[in-house]
Design a protein around this motif. Structure first.
Motif, PDB file in Angstrom:
ATOM      1  N   SER A  79      29.418  31.798 -17.763  1.00 24.68           N
ATOM      2  CA  SER A  79      29.289  32.351 -19.060  1.00 24.68           C
ATOM      3  C   SER A  79      29.479  31.201 -20.247  1.00 24.68           C
ATOM      4  N   VAL A  80      29.880  30.209 -19.678  1.00 26.40           N
ATOM      5  CA  VAL A  80      30.086  29.041 -20.727  1.00 26.40           C
ATOM      6  C   VAL A  80      28.553  28.600 -21.152  1.00 26.40           C
ATOM      7  N   PRO A  81      28.476  28.360 -22.517  1.00 24.13           N
ATOM      8  CA  PRO A  81      27.133  28.027 -22.843  1.00 24.13           C
ATOM      9  C   PRO A  81      26.648  26.896 -22.531  1.00 24.13           C
ATOM     10  N   ALA A  82      25.252  26.739 -22.132  1.00 27.77           N
ATOM     11  CA  ALA A  82      24.748  25.670 -21.372  1.00 27.77           C
ATOM     12  C   ALA A  82      24.704  24.401 -22.364  1.00 27.77           C
ATOM     13  N   SER A  83      24.549  24.748 -23.629  1.00 26.76           N
ATOM     14  CA  SER A  83      24.442  23.732 -24.734  1.00 26.76           C
ATOM     15  C   SER A  83      25.927  22.815 -24.874  1.00 26.76           C
ATOM     16  N   LEU A  84      26.900  23.388 -24.371  1.00 29.25           N
ATOM     17  CA  LEU A  84      28.164  22.500 -24.400  1.00 29.25           C
ATOM     18  C   LEU A  84      28.057  21.471 -23.238  1.00 29.25           C
ATOM     19  N   ALA A  85      27.622  21.993 -22.155  1.00 28.07           N
ATOM     20  CA  ALA A  85      27.794  20.935 -21.006  1.00 28.07           C
ATOM     21  C   ALA A  85      26.438  20.035 -21.304  1.00 28.07           C
ATOM     22  N   ARG A 121      36.529  18.221 -18.644  1.00 31.56           N
ATOM     23  CA  ARG A 121      37.004  18.293 -19.948  1.00 31.56           C
ATOM     24  C   ARG A 121      36.008  19.310 -20.929  1.00 31.56           C
ATOM     25  N   VAL A 122      35.073  19.901 -20.611  1.00 30.80           N
ATOM     26  CA  VAL A 122      34.340  20.636 -21.386  1.00 30.80           C
ATOM     27  C   VAL A 122      34.340  22.289 -20.657  1.00 30.80           C
ATOM     28  N   LEU A 123      33.837  22.377 -19.442  1.00 31.69           N
ATOM     29  CA  LEU A 123      33.704  23.565 -18.703  1.00 31.69           C
ATOM     30  C   LEU A 123      34.964  24.398 -18.516  1.00 31.69           C
ATOM     31  N   LEU A 124      35.748  23.684 -17.505  1.00 31.79           N
ATOM     32  CA  LEU A 124      37.148  24.270 -17.256  1.00 31.79           C
ATOM     33  C   LEU A 124      38.003  24.647 -18.495  1.00 31.79           C
ATOM     34  N   PRO A 125      38.113  23.815 -19.545  1.00 23.44           N
ATOM     35  CA  PRO A 125      38.823  24.376 -20.874  1.00 23.44           C
ATOM     36  C   PRO A 125      38.327  25.715 -21.281  1.00 23.44           C
ATOM     37  N   SER A 126      36.932  25.457 -21.478  1.00 19.10           N
ATOM     38  CA  SER A 126      36.292  26.753 -22.024  1.00 19.10           C
ATOM     39  C   SER A 126      36.310  28.178 -21.248  1.00 19.10           C
TER      40      SER A 126
END
Length: 98
Positions: free
Chosen positions: A38-44, A60-65
């Motif tokens: 459910s984390v937006p793909a744009s972040l990754a 650093r991006v997906l797990l904290p989100s």
């Protein structure tokens, strides 16, 4: 000492714990997986575009989100484990012995 006499105690708690472990892993895994997806793909994609590796993007991006969703998956699994353990414990004669 008789084989199944007056001093016989059922020892079912360990068997129940192992069975519940196998029963709860899919629930926790599917809820945590839903939180990660459910984390937006744009972040990754942004992290990868800035030069981060896939491992760095995950850590650093997906797990904290997705940490709130992963925590809630663990809490739902823990609550279900406690509830089902109490049900099975009462059904097996209320013997909390390992």
């Amino acid at each position: 000492h008789e084989r199944l006499g007056d001093s016989y105690d059922q020892r079912n708690t360990l068997v129940v714990a192992i069975a519940l472990g196998f029963a709860l892993v899919p629930v926790i895994f599917s809820l945590a997986e839903d939180a990660l997806f459910s984390v937006p793909a744009s972040l990754a994609q942004g992290s990868l575009a800035l030069g981060a590796t896939q491992w760095q993007t995950m850590m650093r991006v997906l797990l904290p989100s997705a940490s709130a969703g992963i925590f809630s998956a663990l809490m739902i699994g823990l609550g279900r484990a406690v509830g089902e353990t109490m049900i099975v414990l009462m059904a097996t004669g209320n013997t909390p012995l390992l």
